[in-house]
Scaffold this motif. Sequence first.
Motif, PDB file in Angstrom:
ATOM      1  N   SER A 155      77.338  -1.957  97.743  1.00  0.00           N
ATOM      2  CA  SER A 155      78.600  -2.598  98.100  1.00  0.00           C
ATOM      3  C   SER A 155      78.309  -3.585  99.213  1.00  0.00           C
ATOM      4  CB  SER A 155      79.607  -1.555  98.597  1.00  0.00           C
ATOM      5  OG  SER A 155      79.800  -0.574  97.622  1.00  0.00           O
ATOM      6  N   SER A 156      78.881  -4.759  99.120  1.00  0.00           N
ATOM      7  CA  SER A 156      78.622  -5.758 100.153  1.00  0.00           C
ATOM      8  C   SER A 156      79.411  -5.435 101.415  1.00  0.00           C
ATOM      9  CB  SER A 156      78.989  -7.146  99.643  1.00  0.00           C
ATOM     10  OG  SER A 156      80.355  -7.190  99.308  1.00  0.00           O
ATOM     11  N   GLY A 157      78.876  -5.900 102.510  1.00  0.00           N
ATOM     12  CA  GLY A 157      79.587  -5.773 103.776  1.00  0.00           C
ATOM     13  C   GLY A 157      79.326  -4.500 104.547  1.00  0.00           C
ATOM     14  N   GLY A 158      78.266  -3.806 104.256  1.00  0.00           N
ATOM     15  CA  GLY A 158      78.001  -2.599 105.024  1.00  0.00           C
ATOM     16  C   GLY A 158      76.592  -2.096 104.824  1.00  0.00           C
ATOM     17  N   VAL A 159      76.184  -1.227 105.738  1.00  0.00           N
ATOM     18  CA  VAL A 159      74.890  -0.573 105.596  1.00  0.00           C
ATOM     19  C   VAL A 159      75.102   0.753 104.885  1.00  0.00           C
ATOM     20  CG1 VAL A 159      73.882  -1.668 107.630  1.00  0.00           C
ATOM     21  CG2 VAL A 159      75.090   0.493 107.876  1.00  0.00           C
ATOM     22  N   ARG A 160      74.051   1.317 104.388  1.00  0.00           N
ATOM     23  CA  ARG A 160      74.076   2.602 103.685  1.00  0.00           C
ATOM     24  C   ARG A 160      75.007   2.572 102.470  1.00  0.00           C
ATOM     25  NH1 ARG A 160      71.128   5.983 106.756  1.00  0.00           N
ATOM     26  NH2 ARG A 160      71.152   5.710 108.996  1.00  0.00           N
ATOM     27  N   THR A 161      74.970   1.456 101.744  1.00  0.00           N
ATOM     28  CA  THR A 161      75.836   1.332 100.576  1.00  0.00           C
ATOM     29  C   THR A 161      75.061   1.350  99.261  1.00  0.00           C
ATOM     30  OG1 THR A 161      75.782  -1.085 100.687  1.00  0.00           O
ATOM     31  CG2 THR A 161      77.579   0.015 101.855  1.00  0.00           C
ATOM     32  N   LEU A 162      73.763   1.642  99.312  1.00  0.00           N
ATOM     33  CA  LEU A 162      72.987   1.735  98.077  1.00  0.00           C
ATOM     34  C   LEU A 162      73.413   2.976  97.307  1.00  0.00           C
ATOM     35  CD1 LEU A 162      69.371   0.879  99.280  1.00  0.00           C
ATOM     36  CD2 LEU A 162      70.910  -0.564  97.955  1.00  0.00           C
ATOM     37  N   ALA A 163      73.423   2.861  95.997  1.00  0.00           N
ATOM     38  CA  ALA A 163      73.746   4.008  95.144  1.00  0.00           C
ATOM     39  C   ALA A 163      72.853   3.944  93.907  1.00  0.00           C
ATOM     40  CB  ALA A 163      75.216   3.969  94.735  1.00  0.00           C
ATOM     41  N   LEU A 164      72.541   5.114  93.373  1.00  0.00           N
ATOM     42  CA  LEU A 164      71.736   5.197  92.163  1.00  0.00           C
ATOM     43  C   LEU A 164      72.612   4.922  90.948  1.00  0.00           C
ATOM     44  CD1 LEU A 164      69.879   8.533  92.973  1.00  0.00           C
ATOM     45  CD2 LEU A 164      69.082   6.219  93.417  1.00  0.00           C
ATOM     46  N   THR A 165      72.008   4.375  89.909  1.00  0.00           N
ATOM     47  CA  THR A 165      72.719   4.178  88.649  1.00  0.00           C
ATOM     48  C   THR A 165      72.183   5.181  87.632  1.00  0.00           C
ATOM     49  OG1 THR A 165      71.123   2.598  87.790  1.00  0.00           O
ATOM     50  CG2 THR A 165      72.944   1.704  89.098  1.00  0.00           C
ATOM     51  N   LYS A 166      72.826   5.254  86.495  1.00  0.00           N
ATOM     52  CA  LYS A 166      72.367   6.165  85.445  1.00  0.00           C
ATOM     53  C   LYS A 166      71.021   5.757  84.886  1.00  0.00           C
ATOM     54  CE  LYS A 166      76.838   7.826  83.963  1.00  0.00           C
ATOM     55  NZ  LYS A 166      77.782   7.980  82.881  1.00  0.00           N
ATOM     56  N   LYS A 167      70.687   4.473  84.956  1.00  0.00           N
ATOM     57  CA  LYS A 167      69.443   3.981  84.369  1.00  0.00           C
ATOM     58  C   LYS A 167      68.221   4.663  84.973  1.00  0.00           C
ATOM     59  CE  LYS A 167      66.821  -0.174  83.313  1.00  0.00           C
ATOM     60  NZ  LYS A 167      66.823  -1.629  83.298  1.00  0.00           N
ATOM     61  N   GLY A 168      68.232   4.872  86.264  1.00  0.00           N
ATOM     62  CA  GLY A 168      67.054   5.433  86.907  1.00  0.00           C
ATOM     63  C   GLY A 168      67.043   6.938  87.040  1.00  0.00           C
ATOM     64  N   LYS A 169      68.145   7.585  86.733  1.00  0.00           N
ATOM     65  CA  LYS A 169      68.205   9.035  86.916  1.00  0.00           C
ATOM     66  C   LYS A 169      67.369   9.737  85.866  1.00  0.00           C
ATOM     67  CE  LYS A 169      72.556   9.254  89.304  1.00  0.00           C
ATOM     68  NZ  LYS A 169      73.907   9.733  89.344  1.00  0.00           N
ATOM     69  N   ARG A 170      66.620  10.694  86.321  1.00  0.00           N
ATOM     70  CA  ARG A 170      65.806  11.493  85.418  1.00  0.00           C
ATOM     71  C   ARG A 170      66.571  12.751  85.059  1.00  0.00           C
ATOM     72  NH1 ARG A 170      61.049  10.723  89.459  1.00  0.00           N
ATOM     73  NH2 ARG A 170      60.282   8.723  88.782  1.00  0.00           N
ATOM     74  N   PRO A 171      66.434  13.198  83.821  1.00  0.00           N
ATOM     75  CA  PRO A 171      67.125  14.433  83.462  1.00  0.00           C
ATOM     76  C   PRO A 171      66.551  15.613  84.222  1.00  0.00           C
ATOM     77  CG  PRO A 171      65.673  13.724  81.690  1.00  0.00           C
ATOM     78  CD  PRO A 171      65.661  12.641  82.731  1.00  0.00           C
ATOM     79  N   LYS A 172      67.413  16.554  84.553  1.00  0.00           N
ATOM     80  CA  LYS A 172      66.953  17.743  85.243  1.00  0.00           C
ATOM     81  C   LYS A 172      66.335  18.695  84.229  1.00  0.00           C
ATOM     82  CE  LYS A 172      70.026  17.334  89.087  1.00  0.00           C
ATOM     83  NZ  LYS A 172      70.861  17.972  90.042  1.00  0.00           N
ATOM     84  N   VAL A 173      65.215  19.270  84.599  1.00  0.00           N
ATOM     85  CA  VAL A 173      64.501  20.169  83.715  1.00  0.00           C
ATOM     86  C   VAL A 173      64.439  21.539  84.363  1.00  0.00           C
ATOM     87  CG1 VAL A 173      62.292  20.601  82.584  1.00  0.00           C
ATOM     88  CG2 VAL A 173      63.131  18.268  82.818  1.00  0.00           C
ATOM     89  N   VAL A 174      64.783  22.560  83.599  1.00  0.00           N
ATOM     90  CA  VAL A 174      64.701  23.927  84.085  1.00  0.00           C
ATOM     91  C   VAL A 174      63.320  24.459  83.733  1.00  0.00           C
ATOM     92  CG1 VAL A 174      65.655  26.250  83.892  1.00  0.00           C
ATOM     93  CG2 VAL A 174      67.172  24.280  83.762  1.00  0.00           C
ATOM     94  N   THR A 175      62.596  24.906  84.745  1.00  0.00           N
ATOM     95  CA  THR A 175      61.279  25.482  84.505  1.00  0.00           C
ATOM     96  C   THR A 175      61.289  26.940  84.918  1.00  0.00           C
ATOM     97  OG1 THR A 175      60.474  24.933  86.710  1.00  0.00           O
ATOM     98  CG2 THR A 175      60.135  23.274  84.974  1.00  0.00           C
ATOM     99  N   GLN A 176      60.340  27.695  84.393  1.00  0.00           N
ATOM    100  CA  GLN A 176      60.249  29.104  84.779  1.00  0.00           C
ATOM    101  C   GLN A 176      59.980  29.215  86.276  1.00  0.00           C
ATOM    102  OE1 GLN A 176      57.232  31.347  82.783  1.00  0.00           O
ATOM    103  NE2 GLN A 176      57.972  33.293  83.577  1.00  0.00           N
ATOM    104  N   ALA A 177      59.129  28.342  86.817  1.00  0.00           N
ATOM    105  CA  ALA A 177      58.842  28.370  88.246  1.00  0.00           C
ATOM    106  C   ALA A 177      60.110  28.091  89.056  1.00  0.00           C
ATOM    107  CB  ALA A 177      57.761  27.353  88.586  1.00  0.00           C
ATOM    108  N   GLY A 178      60.917  27.146  88.579  1.00  0.00           N
ATOM    109  CA  GLY A 178      62.169  26.841  89.267  1.00  0.00           C
ATOM    110  C   GLY A 178      63.136  28.008  89.229  1.00  0.00           C
ATOM    111  N   ILE A 179      63.200  28.690  88.094  1.00  0.00           N
ATOM    112  CA  ILE A 179      64.072  29.860  87.967  1.00  0.00           C
ATOM    113  C   ILE A 179      63.601  30.963  88.899  1.00  0.00           C
ATOM    114  CG2 ILE A 179      64.833  31.695  86.406  1.00  0.00           C
ATOM    115  CD1 ILE A 179      64.650  29.566  84.144  1.00  0.00           C
TER     116      ILE A 179
END
Length: 124
Positions: free
Chosen positions: A66-90
């Motif tokens: 968003s213009s006019g401020g700091v800390r206005t960066l946001a992620l888009t869907k294009k760069g998001k990686r799908p979350k993966v459930v692993t046995q180690a994570g569980i």
Amino acid sequence: MTTKATLDKPLSRRQQEVYDYVRTFIGENGYSPTIREIADGIMLSSASTVHSHVNSLIRKGYLTHSSGGVRTLALTKKGKRPKVVTQAGIMKWIHDQGIEETHDAAVYNLLTDLQEGIQTGRIC
């Protein structure tokens, strides 16, 4: 104007570093980093170089701002990686919950259900 060729180009190594840093920072803090924080985080002395990489990520559709401020960066869907459930994570989650005995019937049933769900595609 952003062309289709620009949008389809893969990220450079530095652009990927900037993107990964922004993604991690937002995940840990709940707000975006400043250009100077990104530069410090990826060990670049030039804020203008980071600004150039951020602008490239915006043009390629990985970030918005968003213009006019700091800390206005946001992620888009294009760069998001799908979350993966692993046995180690569980297992880490179970440990974090304070469940020390993994032979407990409830935990065994939970793990069995998760494994079956992943294998059948019910859980992606």
